[in-house]
Every structure is written in structure tokens, then in C-alpha cells.
Design an enzyme around this catalytic site. Structure first.
Site, mmCIF file in Angstrom:
data_model
loop_
_atom_site.group_PDB
_atom_site.id
_atom_site.type_symbol
_atom_site.label_atom_id
_atom_site.label_comp_id
_atom_site.label_asym_id
_atom_site.label_seq_id
_atom_site.Cartn_x
_atom_site.Cartn_y
_atom_site.Cartn_z
ATOM 1 C CB VAL A 135 -1.045 -0.002 1.194
ATOM 2 C CG1 VAL A 135 -2.166 -0.948 1.358
ATOM 3 C CG2 VAL A 135 -0.209 -0.201 2.432
ATOM 4 N N GLY A 136 2.254 1.161 0.253
ATOM 5 C CA GLY A 136 3.039 2.259 0.017
ATOM 6 C C GLY A 136 4.198 1.734 0.045
ATOM 7 N NE ARG A 137 7.830 -0.600 -3.813
ATOM 8 C CZ ARG A 137 8.857 -1.463 -3.370
ATOM 9 N NH1 ARG A 137 9.882 -1.335 -3.070
ATOM 10 N NH2 ARG A 137 8.205 -2.752 -3.356
ATOM 11 C CB SER A 177 13.622 7.056 0.277
ATOM 12 O OG SER A 177 13.375 7.705 1.349
ATOM 13 C CE1 TYR A 178 16.306 6.515 5.666
ATOM 14 C CE2 TYR A 178 14.807 7.920 4.475
ATOM 15 C CZ TYR A 178 16.088 7.879 5.136
ATOM 16 O OH TYR A 178 16.938 8.801 5.349
ATOM 17 C CB VAL A 225 3.295 0.633 4.495
ATOM 18 C CG1 VAL A 225 2.061 0.055 5.129
ATOM 19 C CG2 VAL A 225 4.550 1.462 5.024
ATOM 20 C CE LYS A 266 6.532 2.404 8.846
ATOM 21 N NZ LYS A 266 6.784 3.758 9.460
ATOM 22 C CG ASP A 288 9.674 14.848 9.215
ATOM 23 O OD1 ASP A 288 9.459 15.815 8.800
ATOM 24 O OD2 ASP A 288 9.844 13.759 8.674
#
Length: 403
Positions: free
Chosen positions: A11-13, A15-16, A19, A34, A229
């Protein structure tokens, strides 16, 4: 993994890491999983910081993302739960030494080619550093929003960035710990940008978001955690029949402080320049030491943007983001508030905004809330309210303006 959790889809990508949406095998509860590949000491340090912060918050606040468990991957199909309070010795050693801990020679030969593009970056210790830390990429699913129209202000091209790219070394090494897997609660509403900008303005929802964010940050600061952040990308939303439930997430740049003087987090100073441009406080922009009051400035930028639906388009993207800014020059190019206030501490901010914005718009914040926003965005950190004070002041301002 299959004995504990079922992976459904990515569901998500960022640089680190990556997920996935998944489910607990026994209960069927939906979770976000994650995967954080342990490829270099700098990344490992961020992962351990996130793990420490999430363990400290446990499941004790409804507006902070909950960590269910952490799994340690030591081979292609080798995963084991990490016991509460324990950290992988090899990862701690990698951070302290500034180079990754190698696997046995046979494993290193087998995996050398697959890991040829992994990077290593030296770090001296687990303490706060003066060098720049690259802000973390988005890991949550980013449902694409409609392309902004021509009235949406855009961030100019070729602006210098404050965080350098990671360095590569010629001889990468394989890790005993290949990755950490963090199993967290799942948020079906995406991040704050996605949730608010995909719906018509709703003043009640906006006020609820502001209250919940205040409560979350007050809780974090009470535990000695400075997020460093805070931005809409790092605020997730759970959709419920009673309205959005906000979850502060992504603690990779956070710092935990111990031995506070009278519980005062504002006396703990940091020196690493980190964060995201449009939400960083003036003192961070200027490379000065700073305190948890930098979080209050970031909240101020977010609150102003949420209450007035102020958006911009970051360079290199087409997606609108919530964030306040200053327009400079005849061309009206955008400057982050923190950068503008660092250059001119006497800059007068116009709240509510005076220039015309595209409808639909929520009603502007009232006088009490405008006054509070100006205090949160003060160039002097000591002039900003603390997180504990802010929670009470937000409720009071919204109540006063409603009359």
C-alpha cells in the site's frame, strides 16, 4: 510470517521501506506492516529511534499510531518476534561502529550480488548529531488526488534542498539482521492531505483535527518525545461514523529525552537539521540548536493550513499538500514560513490570509484562533506556548470564536 500475519498487498513505498496491508492470522484484524531493510547504519539508527518511540507510547493514546509487534528478519524465510524491551544487538553494534555487522562468509558470498546496491553511511553514535539527516519518504498509501488547477500556488523549481543524498561505498556488506518488520494499526483514511483535500471543507472536522493533534503532541512531549518531523504526510486518519480519528505516525526522526529538568522538555536542545522544508521552525532553518518548541511551530503551520485550506504543490510533484507559506517577489514564488522568519524575524504574518483563494473554502478562523496561531508561529521559540499550554488554549480559542 504466515503463522502470525497474512500480507495482502503493498500500500505504500518510500525511500526507507515498504508498507503492506495485512491481517492478524488468529483474529483477522487488519494491520499495516512496514518492512524496513537494514542496509546501512544511518537507516538502522532511524529504525531504532522509531521503535523506541513507538514502544514508549505503547497503545496509551488514541491519537498516536499503535505498535502491535516488531519482527526480526535474519534470512529469506526466517522471522521471529522481538521481545518487548529488547533490541537486536547486531543493529545497535552497527550504529555504534558506523558500519554494518557482516554475516558469515558463506552467506555473504551468496548474497553479495543481490546486495550490491546497498549503501553504508558512517555515524559516530546514537546521540543527536550536527550533520544533516535526510527526511523520511512517504510510506503510507498515497491515493492520487485530482491534479491542482492553475490557481494552486506551486513551489518553484531548482530550490536548494537542505538534506544531501546518501553516500555510496564500493564494498557493501550483508547484514545478520536483514530487516525489521513493524506491525501497526491500519488507518483506512490515508494521510491528512488525502483525507481533507479529497472532501469538501468541513469546519467541524477541521476543529476536531486541530484538537486531536494538540492532544497527541502534548502526550508525546509529556513522555520526553520530540517528533521533529510533524507534517500532514505523517498524520494518518482512521475513518469512523463519528468523524476522523487522527494518528500521529512516523517517528524515525524523533528524539527521546531523559532526565528532564522539572519535566521541562523545552530545556533539552538538539542540533541536527532535520524535518521537511515547509514545516521547519526558523531556528532549525538557521542551523541553531533547538528544543521541542520546534514541534509547536510545525503544528502552527499545519493548523493554519487546515483551518483555511491553504495548499501548495511541491516541486517535482503534481499533488496538492496542506501547508502555509509566504509569497515573495513579483512572481509570487513560495517560501516556507520558517525560512522567511529566519531571514526576517520581524515579518508580520497575515492571519487569516488576505489574498483570494479558490473555492470551496471553510470559514476563516476567528480572532482568538488567529491570535493563537500567531503565537505558535512566533520566530522566538520561547514566545510559543508549550504543548501542555497549547491543548488548553486551542479548546478555549475555538470555544470563544464559536460565540
Amino acid at each position: 510470517m504466515e503463522e502470525l500475519y497474512t500480507l495482502e498487498k503493498e500500500v505504500g513505498r518510500g525511500s526507507y521501506g515498504v508498507v503492506f496491508e495485512g491481517h492478524m492470522a488468529k483474529s483477522g484484524q487488519r494491520v499495516a506492516i512496514k518492512r524496513l531493510p537494514c542496509s546501512n547504519p544511518e537507516c538502522i539508527e532511524l529504525y531504532l529511534q522509531e521503535l523506541w518511540a513507538m514502544r514508549a507510547t505503547a497503545k496509551n493514546h488514541v491519537n498516536v499510531i499503535a505498535l502491535h509487534s516488531c519482527l526480526l528478519q535474519t534470512g529469506p524465510q526466517s522471522l521471529k518476534p522481538l521481545k518487548p524491551g529488547k533490541l537486536p544487538v547486531s543493529l545497535v553494534e552497527s550504529v555504534l561502529k558506523g558500519s554494518v555487522v557482516s554475516a558469515p562468509q558463506s552467506q555473504e558470498r551468496n548474497n553479495a550480488q543481490a546486495n550490491a546496491r546497498r549503501t553504508t553511511t558512517s555515524v559516530s553514535s546514537l546521540q543527536d548529531r550536527t550533520n544533516t539527516v535526510q527526511a523520511r519518504g512517504k510510506l503510507q498509501d498515497k491515493t492520487e488526488l485530482s491534479e491542482p488547477d492553475s490557481t494552486t500556488p506551486q513551489r518553484p523549481q531548482n530550490r536548494a534542498r537542505k538534506r544531501p543524498a546518501q553516500r555510496e561505498e564500493d564494498q557493501p556488506r550483508t547484514l545478520r539482521c536483514l530487516a525489521l518488520w513493524l506491525v501497526m494499526e491500519y488507518c483506512d483514511g490515508g494521510d491528512l492531505n488525502q483525507y481533507l483535500l479529497s472532501r469538501p471543507p468541513d469546519a467541524q472536522h477541521n476543529h476536531s483535527v486541530v484538537r486531536q493533534l494538540c492532544s497527541a503532541v502534548a502526550f508525546l512531549h509529556s513522555l520526553g518525545i520530540t517528533h521533529r518531523d510533524l507534517k500532514p504526510d505523517n498524520v494518518l486518519v482512521c475513518v469512523t461514523p463519528k468523524g476522523p480519528v487522527i494518528k500521529v505516525a512516523d517517528f524515525g526522526l524523533s528524539k527521546m529525552s531523559e532526565g528532564l529538568v522539572d519535566g521541562d522538555l523545552t530545556r533539552q536542545h538538539f542540533s541536527s537539521t532535520c524535518g521537511s522544508d515547509f514545516y521547519m521552525a526558523p531556528e532549525v532553518w538557521g542551523g541553531l540548536t533547538y528544543t521541542a518548541q520546534a514541534d509547536i511551530f510545525s503544528l502552527g503551520v499545519m493548523f493554519w493550513a487546515v483551518l483555511e485550506r491553504i495548499t501548495f504543490v511541491e516541486e517535482g510533484t503534481t499533488q496538492e499538500q496542506l501547508g502555509a507559506y509566504v509569497c515573495k517577489g513579483r512572481s509570487g514564488w513560495l517560501m516556507p514560513l520558517g525560512e522567511a522568519l529566519w531571514e526576517n524575524a520581524d515579518l508580520q504574518l497575515c492571519i487569516p490570509m488576505k489574498f483570494k483563494r479558490a473555492p470551496p473554502l471553510p470559514p476563516p478562523p476567528g480572532p482568538a484562533m488567529c491570535s493563537l496561531l500567531l503565537d505558535m508561529l512566533a520566530s522566538n521559540p520561547d514566545a510559543r506556548p508549550s504543548a501542555a499550554q497549547l491543548e488548553a488554549r486551542v479548546c478555549s480559542a475555538l470555544r470563544e470564536d464559536s460565540h
